[in-house]
Design a protein around this motif. Structure first.
Motif, PDB file in Angstrom:
ATOM      1  N   SER A   5      24.228 -15.674 -11.406  1.00 55.05           N
ATOM      2  CA  SER A   5      22.756 -15.636 -11.488  1.00 55.05           C
ATOM      3  C   SER A   5      22.095 -15.620 -10.110  1.00 55.05           C
ATOM      4  CB  SER A   5      22.241 -16.822 -12.308  1.00 55.05           C
ATOM      5  OG  SER A   5      22.827 -16.839 -13.566  1.00 55.05           O
ATOM      6  N   ARG A   6      22.638 -14.830  -9.224  1.00 61.72           N
ATOM      7  CA  ARG A   6      22.059 -14.742  -7.870  1.00 61.72           C
ATOM      8  C   ARG A   6      20.649 -14.164  -7.901  1.00 61.72           C
ATOM      9  NH1 ARG A   6      26.244 -15.786  -4.281  1.00 61.72           N
ATOM     10  NH2 ARG A   6      28.282 -15.281  -5.107  1.00 61.72           N
ATOM     11  N   LEU A   7      20.443 -13.212  -8.786  1.00 61.30           N
ATOM     12  CA  LEU A   7      19.120 -12.623  -8.949  1.00 61.30           C
ATOM     13  C   LEU A   7      18.508 -13.142 -10.242  1.00 61.30           C
ATOM     14  CD1 LEU A   7      19.833  -8.929  -7.936  1.00 61.30           C
ATOM     15  CD2 LEU A   7      18.348 -10.532  -6.749  1.00 61.30           C
ATOM     16  N   ASN A   8      17.290 -13.624 -10.154  1.00 60.13           N
ATOM     17  CA  ASN A   8      16.642 -14.094 -11.377  1.00 60.13           C
ATOM     18  C   ASN A   8      15.819 -12.967 -12.006  1.00 60.13           C
ATOM     19  OD1 ASN A   8      14.041 -14.021 -10.183  1.00 60.13           O
ATOM     20  ND2 ASN A   8      14.321 -16.078  -9.363  1.00 60.13           N
ATOM     21  N   GLU A   9      15.336 -13.238 -13.184  1.00 56.35           N
ATOM     22  CA  GLU A   9      14.583 -12.261 -13.980  1.00 56.35           C
ATOM     23  C   GLU A   9      13.408 -11.667 -13.201  1.00 56.35           C
ATOM     24  OE1 GLU A   9      14.414 -10.535 -17.814  1.00 56.35           O
ATOM     25  OE2 GLU A   9      15.549 -12.359 -17.485  1.00 56.35           O
ATOM     26  N   GLN A  10      12.642 -12.530 -12.521  1.00 51.27           N
ATOM     27  CA  GLN A  10      11.456 -12.074 -11.799  1.00 51.27           C
ATOM     28  C   GLN A  10      11.814 -11.125 -10.660  1.00 51.27           C
ATOM     29  OE1 GLN A  10      12.056 -15.367 -12.482  1.00 51.27           O
ATOM     30  NE2 GLN A  10      10.597 -15.590 -14.145  1.00 51.27           N
ATOM     31  N   VAL A  11      12.857 -11.437  -9.925  1.00 54.22           N
ATOM     32  CA  VAL A  11      13.247 -10.591  -8.791  1.00 54.22           C
ATOM     33  C   VAL A  11      13.755  -9.237  -9.289  1.00 54.22           C
ATOM     34  CG1 VAL A  11      14.812 -10.350  -6.823  1.00 54.22           C
ATOM     35  CG2 VAL A  11      13.718 -12.555  -7.274  1.00 54.22           C
ATOM     36  N   VAL A  12      14.543  -9.247 -10.336  1.00 52.50           N
ATOM     37  CA  VAL A  12      15.039  -7.985 -10.896  1.00 52.50           C
ATOM     38  C   VAL A  12      13.865  -7.145 -11.393  1.00 52.50           C
ATOM     39  CG1 VAL A  12      16.441  -6.935 -12.719  1.00 52.50           C
ATOM     40  CG2 VAL A  12      17.319  -8.902 -11.451  1.00 52.50           C
ATOM     41  N   ASP A  13      12.899  -7.769 -12.051  1.00 52.14           N
ATOM     42  CA  ASP A  13      11.713  -7.038 -12.497  1.00 52.14           C
ATOM     43  C   ASP A  13      10.947  -6.447 -11.317  1.00 52.14           C
ATOM     44  OD1 ASP A  13      12.105  -7.326 -15.189  1.00 52.14           O
ATOM     45  OD2 ASP A  13      10.602  -8.914 -15.468  1.00 52.14           O
ATOM     46  N   LYS A  14      10.803  -7.202 -10.252  1.00 53.87           N
ATOM     47  CA  LYS A  14      10.100  -6.700  -9.064  1.00 53.87           C
ATOM     48  C   LYS A  14      10.827  -5.500  -8.472  1.00 53.87           C
ATOM     49  CE  LYS A  14       7.940 -10.996  -7.506  1.00 53.87           C
ATOM     50  NZ  LYS A  14       7.924 -11.999  -6.430  1.00 53.87           N
ATOM     51  N   ILE A  15      12.147  -5.565  -8.417  1.00 56.43           N
ATOM     52  CA  ILE A  15      12.938  -4.450  -7.875  1.00 56.43           C
ATOM     53  C   ILE A  15      12.758  -3.212  -8.757  1.00 56.43           C
ATOM     54  CG2 ILE A  15      15.301  -3.615  -7.514  1.00 56.43           C
ATOM     55  CD1 ILE A  15      15.974  -6.523  -6.604  1.00 56.43           C
ATOM     56  N   MET A  24      28.327  -4.940  -6.084  1.00 56.52           N
ATOM     57  CA  MET A  24      27.929  -5.101  -7.484  1.00 56.52           C
ATOM     58  C   MET A  24      28.346  -6.455  -8.066  1.00 56.52           C
ATOM     59  SD  MET A  24      28.549  -2.491 -10.579  1.00 56.52           S
ATOM     60  CE  MET A  24      27.989  -2.821 -12.220  1.00 56.52           C
ATOM     61  N   TYR A  25      29.575  -6.844  -7.872  1.00 60.29           N
ATOM     62  CA  TYR A  25      30.036  -8.121  -8.422  1.00 60.29           C
ATOM     63  C   TYR A  25      29.225  -9.278  -7.844  1.00 60.29           C
ATOM     64  CZ  TYR A  25      32.833 -12.143  -9.642  1.00 60.29           C
ATOM     65  OH  TYR A  25      33.225 -13.366 -10.119  1.00 60.29           O
ATOM     66  N   PHE A  26      28.989  -9.236  -6.544  1.00 54.82           N
ATOM     67  CA  PHE A  26      28.208 -10.283  -5.879  1.00 54.82           C
ATOM     68  C   PHE A  26      26.805 -10.365  -6.484  1.00 54.82           C
ATOM     69  CE2 PHE A  26      25.200 -11.548  -2.550  1.00 54.82           C
ATOM     70  CZ  PHE A  26      25.743 -12.741  -2.121  1.00 54.82           C
ATOM     71  N   LEU A  27      26.176  -9.225  -6.695  1.00 53.33           N
ATOM     72  CA  LEU A  27      24.806  -9.201  -7.208  1.00 53.33           C
ATOM     73  C   LEU A  27      24.707  -9.651  -8.665  1.00 53.33           C
ATOM     74  CD1 LEU A  27      23.652  -5.837  -5.636  1.00 53.33           C
ATOM     75  CD2 LEU A  27      22.736  -8.099  -5.096  1.00 53.33           C
ATOM     76  N   THR A  28      25.741  -9.366  -9.447  1.00 51.03           N
ATOM     77  CA  THR A  28      25.663  -9.664 -10.875  1.00 51.03           C
ATOM     78  C   THR A  28      26.296 -10.999 -11.251  1.00 51.03           C
ATOM     79  OG1 THR A  28      27.686  -8.409 -11.299  1.00 51.03           O
ATOM     80  CG2 THR A  28      25.590  -7.225 -11.539  1.00 51.03           C
ATOM     81  N   HIS A  86      22.338  -9.868 -16.772  1.00 48.76           N
ATOM     82  CA  HIS A  86      23.580  -9.344 -16.201  1.00 48.76           C
ATOM     83  C   HIS A  86      23.812  -7.894 -16.645  1.00 48.76           C
ATOM     84  CE1 HIS A  86      27.933  -8.576 -16.071  1.00 48.76           C
ATOM     85  NE2 HIS A  86      27.902  -9.304 -14.968  1.00 48.76           N
ATOM     86  N   THR A  87      23.633  -7.643 -17.927  1.00 47.90           N
ATOM     87  CA  THR A  87      23.831  -6.293 -18.469  1.00 47.90           C
ATOM     88  C   THR A  87      22.822  -5.312 -17.892  1.00 47.90           C
ATOM     89  OG1 THR A  87      24.698  -7.210 -20.521  1.00 47.90           O
ATOM     90  CG2 THR A  87      23.900  -4.937 -20.608  1.00 47.90           C
ATOM     91  N   ARG A  88      21.562  -5.723 -17.851  1.00 50.73           N
ATOM     92  CA  ARG A  88      20.517  -4.835 -17.327  1.00 50.73           C
ATOM     93  C   ARG A  88      20.750  -4.506 -15.862  1.00 50.73           C
ATOM     94  NH1 ARG A  88      15.310  -7.447 -17.896  1.00 50.73           N
ATOM     95  NH2 ARG A  88      16.361  -9.379 -18.350  1.00 50.73           N
ATOM     96  N   LEU A  89      21.118  -5.520 -15.082  1.00 51.16           N
ATOM     97  CA  LEU A  89      21.356  -5.296 -13.658  1.00 51.16           C
ATOM     98  C   LEU A  89      22.586  -4.407 -13.443  1.00 51.16           C
ATOM     99  CD1 LEU A  89      20.475  -5.874 -10.772  1.00 51.16           C
ATOM    100  CD2 LEU A  89      21.767  -8.011 -10.871  1.00 51.16           C
ATOM    101  N   SER A  90      23.643  -4.662 -14.183  1.00 55.68           N
ATOM    102  CA  SER A  90      24.840  -3.824 -14.085  1.00 55.68           C
ATOM    103  C   SER A  90      24.524  -2.381 -14.459  1.00 55.68           C
ATOM    104  CB  SER A  90      25.942  -4.348 -15.011  1.00 55.68           C
ATOM    105  OG  SER A  90      26.358  -5.617 -14.607  1.00 55.68           O
ATOM    106  N   ASP A  91      23.770  -2.206 -15.544  1.00 58.13           N
ATOM    107  CA  ASP A  91      23.400  -0.857 -15.977  1.00 58.13           C
ATOM    108  C   ASP A  91      22.516  -0.162 -14.945  1.00 58.13           C
ATOM    109  OD1 ASP A  91      24.862  -1.269 -18.279  1.00 58.13           O
ATOM    110  OD2 ASP A  91      23.107  -1.552 -19.580  1.00 58.13           O
ATOM    111  N   LEU A  92      21.587  -0.905 -14.344  1.00 57.89           N
ATOM    112  CA  LEU A  92      20.727  -0.343 -13.312  1.00 57.89           C
ATOM    113  C   LEU A  92      21.552   0.138 -12.123  1.00 57.89           C
ATOM    114  CD1 LEU A  92      17.974   0.230 -11.954  1.00 57.89           C
ATOM    115  CD2 LEU A  92      17.997  -2.152 -11.171  1.00 57.89           C
ATOM    116  N   ILE A  93      22.473  -0.685 -11.667  1.00 60.26           N
ATOM    117  CA  ILE A  93      23.304  -0.327 -10.514  1.00 60.26           C
ATOM    118  C   ILE A  93      24.146   0.911 -10.823  1.00 60.26           C
ATOM    119  CG2 ILE A  93      25.252  -1.095  -9.093  1.00 60.26           C
ATOM    120  CD1 ILE A  93      23.969  -3.936  -9.203  1.00 60.26           C
ATOM    121  N   LYS A  94      24.766   0.945 -11.990  1.00 58.73           N
ATOM    122  CA  LYS A  94      25.571   2.112 -12.381  1.00 58.73           C
ATOM    123  C   LYS A  94      24.705   3.361 -12.469  1.00 58.73           C
ATOM    124  CE  LYS A  94      28.843  -0.695 -14.977  1.00 58.73           C
ATOM    125  NZ  LYS A  94      29.167  -1.176 -16.323  1.00 58.73           N
TER     126      LYS A  94
END
Length: 119
Positions: free
Chosen positions: A18-28, A11-15, A56-64
């Protein structure tokens, strides 16, 4: 090692940074929603794609959220990550641990079975 545990580890690595950009997170998110609607409903997908919240918040919330739902949900997240960001997927800390596991190590469970089969 369960996928939920791996995701906690990654989780820390992913969030971070900015390893993941907006477009990639949307695709996932869209892949999890469209291919596996039982994993991410339309309402959940919209919540995690909300541009008003930081990435960051959206990705963290998604993972949780996925971790709460169970191992299968986390596994599908990894599959979506591999499809949409293969290089990042290969660089995950949990993948590096899996790759560096010594393959010459004796599988003790297998060895016990072999010894038992010999009598």
């Amino acid at each position: 090692q369960s996928y939920c545990h791996r995701l906690q580890h990654d989780m820390y690595f992913l969030t971070s940074n900015s390893r993941l950009n907006e477009q990639v997170v949307d695709k996932i998110i869209l892949q999890l929603n469209r291919v596996y609607p039982q994993i991410l409903t339309n309402a959940e997908a919209e919540k995690f794609r909300n541009p008003k919240a930081s990435l960051h918040t959206r990705l963290s919330d998604l993972i949780k959220h996925l971790q709460k739902k169970g191992d299968r949900h986390c596994q599908e997240f990894y599959r979506a990550l591999q499809i949409n960001a293969e290089q990042l997927y290969n660089d995950l800390p949990s993948r590096k641990i899996l790759k560096t596991t010594d393959s010459t190590e004796i599988d003790t469970d297998k060895e016990k079975c072999m010894l038992n089969d010999r009598g």
